[in-house]
Scaffold this motif. Structure first.
Motif, short mmCIF file in Angstrom:
data_model
loop_
_atom_site.label_atom_id
_atom_site.label_comp_id
_atom_site.label_asym_id
_atom_site.label_seq_id
_atom_site.Cartn_x
_atom_site.Cartn_y
_atom_site.Cartn_z
N ALA A 109 10.58 -14.26 38.57
CA ALA A 109 10.47 -14.53 40.00
C ALA A 109 11.33 -15.72 40.40
CB ALA A 109 9.01 -14.80 40.37
N GLU A 110 11.76 -15.75 41.64
CA GLU A 110 12.62 -16.82 42.13
C GLU A 110 11.95 -18.18 41.93
OE1 GLU A 110 14.07 -18.34 46.46
OE2 GLU A 110 14.47 -16.24 46.02
N GLY A 111 12.64 -19.07 41.25
CA GLY A 111 12.12 -20.42 41.06
C GLY A 111 11.18 -20.58 39.88
N ALA A 112 10.90 -19.50 39.15
CA ALA A 112 9.95 -19.61 38.03
C ALA A 112 10.49 -20.55 36.95
CB ALA A 112 9.65 -18.23 37.45
N ASP A 113 11.77 -20.40 36.60
CA ASP A 113 12.36 -21.24 35.56
C ASP A 113 12.45 -22.70 35.97
OD1 ASP A 113 12.64 -19.16 33.81
OD2 ASP A 113 14.73 -18.73 34.34
N ALA A 114 12.35 -22.97 37.26
CA ALA A 114 12.41 -24.36 37.72
C ALA A 114 11.26 -25.18 37.16
CB ALA A 114 12.39 -24.41 39.25
N ALA A 115 10.19 -24.51 36.75
CA ALA A 115 9.05 -25.22 36.18
C ALA A 115 9.45 -25.98 34.92
CB ALA A 115 7.92 -24.24 35.87
N TRP A 116 10.36 -25.40 34.12
CA TRP A 116 10.82 -26.09 32.91
C TRP A 116 11.58 -27.36 33.27
CZ3 TRP A 116 8.43 -25.14 28.78
CH2 TRP A 116 8.07 -23.84 28.38
N TRP A 117 12.45 -27.27 34.27
CA TRP A 117 13.25 -28.44 34.66
C TRP A 117 12.36 -29.50 35.31
CZ3 TRP A 117 16.54 -27.33 31.49
CH2 TRP A 117 17.15 -26.07 31.41
N ALA A 118 11.35 -29.07 36.04
CA ALA A 118 10.40 -30.03 36.63
C ALA A 118 9.64 -30.77 35.55
CB ALA A 118 9.43 -29.30 37.56
N LEU A 119 9.24 -30.04 34.51
CA LEU A 119 8.53 -30.68 33.39
C LEU A 119 9.43 -31.68 32.68
CD1 LEU A 119 6.14 -30.91 31.43
CD2 LEU A 119 7.09 -28.96 30.17
N ALA A 120 10.67 -31.28 32.40
CA ALA A 120 11.61 -32.17 31.69
C ALA A 120 11.92 -33.42 32.51
CB ALA A 120 12.89 -31.42 31.36
N LEU A 121 12.23 -33.24 33.78
CA LEU A 121 12.57 -34.39 34.62
C LEU A 121 11.39 -35.33 34.81
CD1 LEU A 121 14.72 -32.50 37.29
CD2 LEU A 121 15.55 -34.32 35.79
N GLY A 122 10.23 -34.77 35.08
CA GLY A 122 9.05 -35.61 35.28
C GLY A 122 8.69 -36.40 34.03
N ALA A 123 8.68 -35.72 32.88
CA ALA A 123 8.27 -36.38 31.63
C ALA A 123 9.30 -37.40 31.18
CB ALA A 123 8.05 -35.33 30.55
N ASP A 124 10.58 -37.06 31.23
CA ASP A 124 11.62 -37.96 30.75
C ASP A 124 11.78 -39.18 31.65
OD1 ASP A 124 12.03 -36.17 28.72
OD2 ASP A 124 13.85 -35.30 29.55
N LEU A 125 11.83 -38.94 32.96
CA LEU A 125 12.01 -40.06 33.89
C LEU A 125 10.73 -40.87 34.04
CD1 LEU A 125 14.08 -38.19 36.64
CD2 LEU A 125 14.95 -39.67 34.82
N GLY A 126 9.59 -40.22 33.94
CA GLY A 126 8.32 -40.94 34.04
C GLY A 126 8.11 -41.89 32.88
N GLY A 127 8.79 -41.63 31.76
CA GLY A 127 8.69 -42.53 30.62
C GLY A 127 9.16 -43.94 30.91
N ASN A 128 9.93 -44.11 32.00
CA ASN A 128 10.42 -45.44 32.37
C ASN A 128 9.36 -46.28 33.07
OD1 ASN A 128 13.07 -45.65 31.43
ND2 ASN A 128 13.91 -44.52 33.16
N ALA A 129 8.26 -45.67 33.47
CA ALA A 129 7.30 -46.37 34.32
C ALA A 129 6.64 -47.56 33.64
CB ALA A 129 6.23 -45.39 34.82
N THR A 130 6.32 -47.43 32.36
CA THR A 130 5.64 -48.52 31.64
C THR A 130 6.29 -48.77 30.29
OG1 THR A 130 4.05 -47.12 30.46
CG2 THR A 130 3.45 -47.78 32.70
N ALA A 131 5.87 -49.84 29.66
CA ALA A 131 6.43 -50.23 28.37
C ALA A 131 6.10 -49.24 27.26
CB ALA A 131 5.96 -51.62 27.99
N VAL A 132 5.04 -48.45 27.44
CA VAL A 132 4.64 -47.49 26.39
C VAL A 132 4.90 -46.05 26.80
CG1 VAL A 132 2.88 -49.04 25.46
CG2 VAL A 132 2.24 -47.40 27.25
#
Length: 430
Positions: free
Chosen positions: A356-379
């Motif tokens: 379905a349209e946009g289904a694969d975007a879930a993978w990129w949302a997970l990668a971007l959120g997890a990788d960039l969110g890692g900058n939020a704190t020291a751990v």
């Protein structure tokens, strides 16, 4: 009753990992052992099942790259590049930071972010000493740049390796889908550093002469080994880009490259293996066993089914929730265990979409959120922890809150831009 026990064990191990009450390897192995003792996990489930077992592609990809970098480290090339960059900046602190950010971001995409900060951080301390600049802002910027740059490729950040293994996405898929937004985010991050760390950019003309007197060529310890390492590393990167055409897994390419480099370089095997982060590999193994237990008792399937019902084909909503929740949770806990837990759930969610349209975007949302969110704190990311350890070892301790007060701003800004990118590319313009 068994499902409840599995959840209690998993949550308990997660809390220990997040709070660092005990070493994360001990927590992961303890959780894995408990899953075995309650009868949920056996050898078949842990080691041989494609659905619940240790993901050996992840383990051996990391192992191969660690060996390659271990050999490359002995050439002195990383010190060479850092000194060269600082000299090109003429010793001006902000330009030095820009050069180091770009170096770290690019190297993190080509190697991995943990390895990159291990190599670049000690050299940064040397350069800061030469130009009389406070090293803490530079080290914090490097840690964040490594997490941003590592997001661009399959091998750049450990969570991406897990996602690729669960989704069958290729090296090229990551580069094409995440590369453009990461270039933008690196530029935005440089602008943010100019504001956040402005007090660190005091120029000392008298110190520039000492920096310019350094000869970066003296940093190269073994020229022939550098040539051999460069040839092998280039071949490995070409293999990553074309692995779908070659029908060879990235893990095999990394192992072949590591074996070839060790064979032709004739370096001491003990020296190569000393740079392998065995604790990280063992942590992954324990984590995979725990997540496999969740899959085995049906917890992940139930969560995925509930998520699929809630989304009901609204994949923009799913991507929005994923990127936001992933960013928030990855700031509180290490993004590796978070992604290892979420990847099977997202896999089922995407499969339910049947293209379905946009289904694969879930993978990129997970990668971007997890990788960039890692900058939020020291751990939030392994690279952050490594940088804090190096800073403390060299007499420049960085407190949790010193890192976090900058990290929250950077993570929030980059995740918001990444969300806009996902919304525009995969939904508005699809």
């Amino acid at each position: 009753m068994t499902t409840v026990l599995v959840l209690v064990i998993f949550v308990g191990a997660y809390v220990l990992i997040a709070t660092e009450r005990i070493h994360r390897v001990a927590a992961a192995l303890g959780g894995a052992a408990a899953m075995v003792l309650i009868g949920v996990v056996n050898a078949q489930v842990a080691f041989f099942s494609d659905r619940t077992g240790v993901d050996w592609n992840v383990i051996f990809l990391l192992l191969g790259m660690m060996v390659i970098v271990g050999v490359l480290r002995q050439t002195g090339v990383f010190e060479y590049v850092a000194i060269w960059s600082a000299k090109r900046a003429r010793g001006r602190p902000f330009l030095v930071m820009v050069m180091l950010i770009l170096l770290t971001a690019v190297a993190s995409a080509l190697l991995d972010n943990v390895t990159t900060v291990l190599l670049v951080a000690p050299v940064t301390l040397l350069v800061c000493e030469q130009i009389q600049a406070p090293p803490i802002p530079f080290l914090i910027a490097e840690a964040m740049a490594s997490n941003i740059g590592g997001t661009a490729t399959l091998i750049g950040d450990p969570p991406n390796i897990i996602i690729a293994s669960k989704s069958d996405l290729t090296f090229n898929d990551f580069l094409v889908n995440l590369g453009p937004v990461i270039v933008l985010l690196v530029l935005v991050f440089i602008g943010m550093c100019r504001v956040m760390f402005r007090s660190a950019f005091t120029y000392h003309p008298e110190s520039v002469a000492a920096l310019m007197a350094l000869d970066e060529r003296e940093a190269i310890k073994d020229g022939p080994l550098l040539v051999k390492s460069g040839v092998v590393l280039t071949a490995v990167l070409v293999g990553f880009v074309s692995h779908s055409l070659l029908d060879i897994e990235p893990s095999m390419i990394a192992l072949l490259g590591a074996g070839a480099l060790v064979a032709i370089s004739k370096v001491d095997i003990e020296d190569c293996l000393a740079d392998v982060e065995w604790s990280t590999l063992v942590f992954f193994m324990g984590l995979f066993v725990m997540v496999g237990a969740l899959v085995e008792v049906g917890v992940v399937h139930s969560l995925a089914r509930s998520a699929t019902d809630a989304v009901d084909g609204r994949y923009f909503l799913a991507s929005t929730v994923l990127i936001g929740a992933s960013g928030a949770l990855s700031g509180l806990i290490d993004n590796i265990p978070y992604v290892a837990t979420m990847a099977p759930l997202v896999h089922d969610l995407v499969q339910a979409g049947h293209g379905a349209e946009g289904a694969d975007a879930a993978w990129w949302a997970l990668a971007l959120g997890a990788d960039l969110g890692g900058n939020a704190t020291a751990v939030g990311a392994s690279a952050n922890v490594v940088v804090l350890g190096i800073a403390a070892r060299y007499g420049h301790p960085i407190s949790f809150w010193t890192f976090t007060k900058y990290g929250l701003v950077v993570a929030s800004t980059t995740i918001l831009i990444a969300w806009g990118y996902v919304a525009l590319r995969y939904f508005a313009l699809a």
